[in-house]
Structures are given as structure tokens and as C-alpha cells.
Scaffold this motif. Structure first.
Motif, PDB file in Angstrom:
ATOM      1  N   UNK A 161     -88.906 137.301  11.176  1.00 21.70           N
ATOM      2  CA  UNK A 161     -89.233 137.575  12.602  1.00 21.70           C
ATOM      3  C   UNK A 161     -89.137 136.500  13.575  1.00 21.70           C
ATOM      4  N   UNK A 162     -88.117 136.563  14.420  1.00 22.13           N
ATOM      5  CA  UNK A 162     -88.248 135.659  15.620  1.00 22.13           C
ATOM      6  C   UNK A 162     -89.102 135.733  16.570  1.00 22.13           C
ATOM      7  N   UNK A 163     -89.784 134.402  16.889  1.00 25.19           N
ATOM      8  CA  UNK A 163     -90.852 134.200  17.892  1.00 25.19           C
ATOM      9  C   UNK A 163     -90.247 133.343  18.980  1.00 25.19           C
ATOM     10  N   UNK A 164     -90.788 133.283  20.304  1.00 28.02           N
ATOM     11  CA  UNK A 164     -90.289 132.224  21.155  1.00 28.02           C
ATOM     12  C   UNK A 164     -91.784 131.654  21.665  1.00 28.02           C
TER      13      UNK A 164
ATOM     14  N   UNK B  38     -80.849 127.102  14.466  1.00 29.87           N
ATOM     15  CA  UNK B  38     -81.727 127.861  15.030  1.00 29.87           C
ATOM     16  C   UNK B  38     -82.547 128.730  13.935  1.00 29.87           C
ATOM     17  N   UNK B  39     -82.072 128.526  12.552  1.00 26.52           N
ATOM     18  CA  UNK B  39     -82.887 128.977  11.733  1.00 26.52           C
ATOM     19  C   UNK B  39     -84.188 128.346  11.439  1.00 26.52           C
ATOM     20  N   UNK B  40     -84.120 127.071  11.927  1.00 26.03           N
ATOM     21  CA  UNK B  40     -85.182 126.219  11.604  1.00 26.03           C
ATOM     22  C   UNK B  40     -86.608 126.742  12.434  1.00 26.03           C
ATOM     23  N   UNK B  41     -86.047 127.203  13.838  1.00 26.67           N
ATOM     24  CA  UNK B  41     -87.145 127.810  14.581  1.00 26.67           C
ATOM     25  C   UNK B  41     -88.104 128.823  14.018  1.00 26.67           C
ATOM     26  N   UNK B  42     -87.570 129.737  13.283  1.00 28.62           N
ATOM     27  CA  UNK B  42     -88.352 130.803  12.447  1.00 28.62           C
ATOM     28  C   UNK B  42     -89.212 130.204  11.646  1.00 28.62           C
ATOM     29  N   UNK B  43     -88.433 129.239  10.777  1.00 31.53           N
ATOM     30  CA  UNK B  43     -89.244 128.759   9.507  1.00 31.53           C
ATOM     31  C   UNK B  43     -90.364 127.755  10.093  1.00 31.53           C
ATOM     32  N   UNK B  44     -90.136 126.901  11.247  1.00 34.01           N
ATOM     33  CA  UNK B  44     -91.080 126.109  11.510  1.00 34.01           C
ATOM     34  C   UNK B  44     -92.135 126.634  12.259  1.00 34.01           C
ATOM     35  N   UNK B  45     -91.868 127.752  13.034  1.00 36.30           N
ATOM     36  CA  UNK B  45     -93.164 128.575  13.816  1.00 36.30           C
ATOM     37  C   UNK B  45     -93.943 129.155  12.767  1.00 36.30           C
ATOM     38  N   UNK B  46     -93.617 129.216  11.463  1.00 38.31           N
ATOM     39  CA  UNK B  46     -94.235 129.858  10.414  1.00 38.31           C
ATOM     40  C   UNK B  46     -95.198 128.599   9.753  1.00 38.31           C
ATOM     41  N   UNK B  47     -94.581 127.430   9.547  1.00 42.28           N
ATOM     42  CA  UNK B  47     -95.002 126.252   8.692  1.00 42.28           C
ATOM     43  C   UNK B  47     -95.831 125.302   9.435  1.00 42.28           C
ATOM     44  N   UNK B  48     -95.344 125.255  10.861  1.00 40.99           N
ATOM     45  CA  UNK B  48     -96.241 124.125  11.602  1.00 40.99           C
ATOM     46  C   UNK B  48     -97.684 124.376  11.877  1.00 40.99           C
TER      47      UNK B  48
ATOM     48  N   UNK C 265    -105.647 138.424  18.788  1.00 38.76           N
ATOM     49  CA  UNK C 265    -106.198 137.050  18.440  1.00 38.76           C
ATOM     50  C   UNK C 265    -105.298 136.449  17.767  1.00 38.76           C
ATOM     51  N   UNK C 266    -104.517 136.940  16.776  1.00 39.14           N
ATOM     52  CA  UNK C 266    -103.640 136.077  16.014  1.00 39.14           C
ATOM     53  C   UNK C 266    -102.371 135.715  16.806  1.00 39.14           C
ATOM     54  N   UNK C 267    -101.914 136.570  17.669  1.00 36.37           N
ATOM     55  CA  UNK C 267    -100.862 135.904  18.443  1.00 36.37           C
ATOM     56  C   UNK C 267    -101.329 134.691  19.198  1.00 36.37           C
ATOM     57  N   UNK C 268    -102.391 135.043  19.777  1.00 38.52           N
ATOM     58  CA  UNK C 268    -102.965 133.732  20.779  1.00 38.52           C
ATOM     59  C   UNK C 268    -103.223 132.548  19.952  1.00 38.52           C
ATOM     60  N   UNK C 269    -103.553 132.647  18.717  1.00 40.36           N
ATOM     61  CA  UNK C 269    -103.710 131.496  17.804  1.00 40.36           C
ATOM     62  C   UNK C 269    -102.418 131.010  17.421  1.00 40.36           C
ATOM     63  N   UNK C 270    -101.496 131.738  17.024  1.00 46.96           N
ATOM     64  CA  UNK C 270    -100.168 131.241  16.603  1.00 46.96           C
ATOM     65  C   UNK C 270     -99.418 130.702  17.941  1.00 46.96           C
ATOM     66  N   UNK C 271     -99.638 131.141  19.002  1.00 48.09           N
ATOM     67  CA  UNK C 271     -98.894 130.572  20.145  1.00 48.09           C
ATOM     68  C   UNK C 271     -99.514 129.290  20.333  1.00 48.09           C
ATOM     69  N   UNK C 272    -100.961 129.015  20.414  1.00 45.37           N
ATOM     70  CA  UNK C 272    -101.533 127.802  20.806  1.00 45.37           C
ATOM     71  C   UNK C 272    -101.184 126.820  19.544  1.00 45.37           C
TER      72      UNK C 272
END
Length: 304
Positions: free
Chosen positions: A46-49, A83-93, A293-300
Motif C-alpha cells: 500500500x502506497x503512502x505519501x 519509486x518502489x523504495x518509497x513503499x519499502x522505506x516508509x515501512x522500514x524507516x 493514532x497509528x497514522x499520526x505515529x507513522x507520519x511523524x
């Protein structure tokens, strides 16, 4: 259910999202933190920005990178490159940022990846942990399975090793199991009998399909590989943390070496394997936080 974990607690296995679980653990509690995340092999994600940016006051990763290049610039350049890195790094970072928080001042991070992501991760870990905190790139080489005939067969994983403080980290090579010399005729019989210390290239077989270690869990790593990390980078009684515990190999090895552990995995099948493998551990469940709360945490955590 809150974990209420302290360094005086027994070894623990947690079923749940590792960000939800590790958020309940105290700062700098673990001497070794190991992450063996799912490899970015093209599975659907799932892609997030995110559009917010870090400031130096609110994030450990908001630092200047190599040659003065800002963190968000490096991260952005990598995402534009692939662009595949965006998904993976948003998960891993965010999980790596959490690992930094949990790592003791004398602690060591081991990040286990394959060739698809290792080079991206190295660049970003240089700014996340600091370039001077990079200790090693370990190559785990094996020779098993099918081999390509139109390129060099890919038969290795990469383990990136970073420390919390390059002046304080624990490392004791004398405690590491030795291995046979590749050219025993070139050294003395005494050295042959003792064996040599491993280098940063580890020749080690995968888990044998018929061996005693086999649990049936598909991504199980061999005990010998995990054993070297724990032997060198921790002492008896130290705490070891595994974010993606899978079959529980990290816990089994830590227990055999007199270390204590916290293992986290969201997969019920993995936890079932660990119940059989680690019957003396305490097992707990962490419920997911609310979507908001999870979306707020992940965005931060992933902003930048």
C-alpha cells in the motif's frame, strides 16, 4: 494489554505489530537489536505519501548527511530514483528509528537485507545512525538452490552493522565460534586445530531441510549466523531484541548463550512455532492502536 516490561522481567515473546510493541519498551534497554524484515521482492504494497518535514529539535534523524547533504534530500533522491523504495522505506524507516532509541549506548544494530535494498539502506542508515557509527557490512554467503544461467547466481544476504556510540560499543571476537581455515596447509597445525576468526564474509549453509534446526517456518535463519552476532556483540545477561522474530531463532540462540530476549512478530503461525521452541518464555499480545493514532505515529516517523 500493556507490556509493563523492565530489564528485570523474564524473556518475552510478543504477538503484534512491532511498532506498537516496541513503543512500550524503555530507551537504551538492548545491547543487540536485530532486524530481518521482509525483503522488497515486488510484493504488492500500500502506497503512502508524507508531506511534513523534520526539524532538528524533534527527530534523531534530522541531521546533516554526507558532505552536508540534508537527510530529506538524500531520502527524496532515493525515492525519485526507484519509486518502489518509497513503499519499502516508509515501512522500514520508523522501525529503524525505534531501534536507535532502544539500543543501549554500548549496543549494536544488525540489519539483515538482500541485494535489492541493502545499498539504499546503507545510505539512509548513514544519516539515521551517523556515518561514523557504521561498523561492518557482513556478507552471508551460501550455496544452495537453483542457479541462474544468464547472470552470476545471487547466493548471499547482506547484514549492515551499526553501533549506537563508536567509542563505547561492545565487541569481543574471542567469544566467537571459530571456523576452519580455507588453506590449512599455509598455517601451523596449532592454528588449524584452533580455527580462524570469521571475517566479514560468512560462509554458512542455510537451514537444512532435514536438519535438527528445521522448524518448518519458511524464512528461518540458521542458528550459526545469529550466534556470531550475539556472541560478539553482547555479554551473558544482556538483552537482545528481534523486531521480526519469525521462528524464534534469535531467542533460541540468546537463551543458549545465557542472554535474555524480547521477540516480536505479528504472525500467529510464527508465534505458534516459538511457543514450541521457547516454552520457558512469557507470551503476550499487543493490540493494534486506533487507525488515527497509528497514522499520526507513522507520519511523524516517516516525515521528510
Amino acid at each position: 494489554m500493556p507490556l509493563n516490561w523492565t530489564s528485570a522481567s523474564p524473556s518475552l515473546v510478543v504477538r503484534g505489530d512491532n511498532l506498537d510493541a516496541t513503543a512500550q519498551l524503555p530507551d537504551e534497554a538492548f545491547t543487540v537489536v536485530y532486524l530481518d524484515p521482509p525483503f522488497n521482492t515486488g510484493r504488492q504494497q500500500q502506497r503512502r505519501s508524507t508531506t511534513s518535514t523534520r526539524s532538528a529539535a524533534d527527530s534523531v534523524t534530522a541531521i546533516t548527511g554526507f558532505k552536508g547533504v540534508a537527510y530529506e534530500r538524500i531520502r527524496g533522491d532515493l525515492m525519485r530514483y526507484d519509486d518502489r523504495f518509497d513503499d519499502y522505506w516508509s515501512f522500514l524507516e520508523p522501525r529503524l528509528a525505534e531501534a536507535w532509541r532502544l539500543l543501549a549506548s554500548d549496543g549494536t544494530l544488525y540489519l539483515h537485507l538482500d541485494y535489492r535494498e541493502a545499498h539504499y539502506a546503507k545510505v539512509l542508515l548513514d544519516v539515521l545512525f551517523g556515518r561514523d557509527n557504521f561498523l561492518n557490512e557482513i556478507i552471508w554467503a551460501y550455496d544452495y538452490g537453483a542457479k541462474s544461467r544468464n547472470r552470476w547466481p545471487t547466493k548471499h544476504d547482506t547484514i549492515l552493522v551499526y553501533v549506537k556510540d563508536p567509542s563505547r560499543y561492545h565487541f569481543d571476537s574471542e567469544t566467537v565460534d571459530r571456523e576452519p581455515y580455507m588453506a590449512p596447509g599455509l598455517v601451523t597445525p596449532e592454528k588449524v586445530a584452533r580455527g580462524k576468526l570469521p571475517t566479514d564474509v560468512w560462509w554458512h549453509t542455510i537451514v537444512s531441510p532435514t536438519g535438527r534446526e528445521k522448524t518448518g517456518y519458511p524464512t528461518q535463519k540458521p542458528e550459526g549466523v545469529i550466534r556470531r552476532m550475539i556472541q560478539a556483540s553482547s555479554r551473558e545477561g544482556d538483552w537482545i531484541l528481534d523486531f521480526f522474530a519469525g521462528s524464534g531463532t534469535t531467542g533460541a540462540v540468546a537463551q543458549s548463550l545465557g542472554r535474555r530476549f524480547v521477540l516480536v512478530d505479528s504472525n500467529e503461525e510464527a508465534v505458534a512455532v516459538m511457543r514450541r521452541r521457547l516454552p520457558d518464555a512469557t507470551f503476550r499480545v499487543v493490540r493494534p492502536r486506533s487507525t488515527r493514532s497509528r497514522a499520526k505515529r507513522d507520519a511523524a516517523a516517516t516525515a521528510g
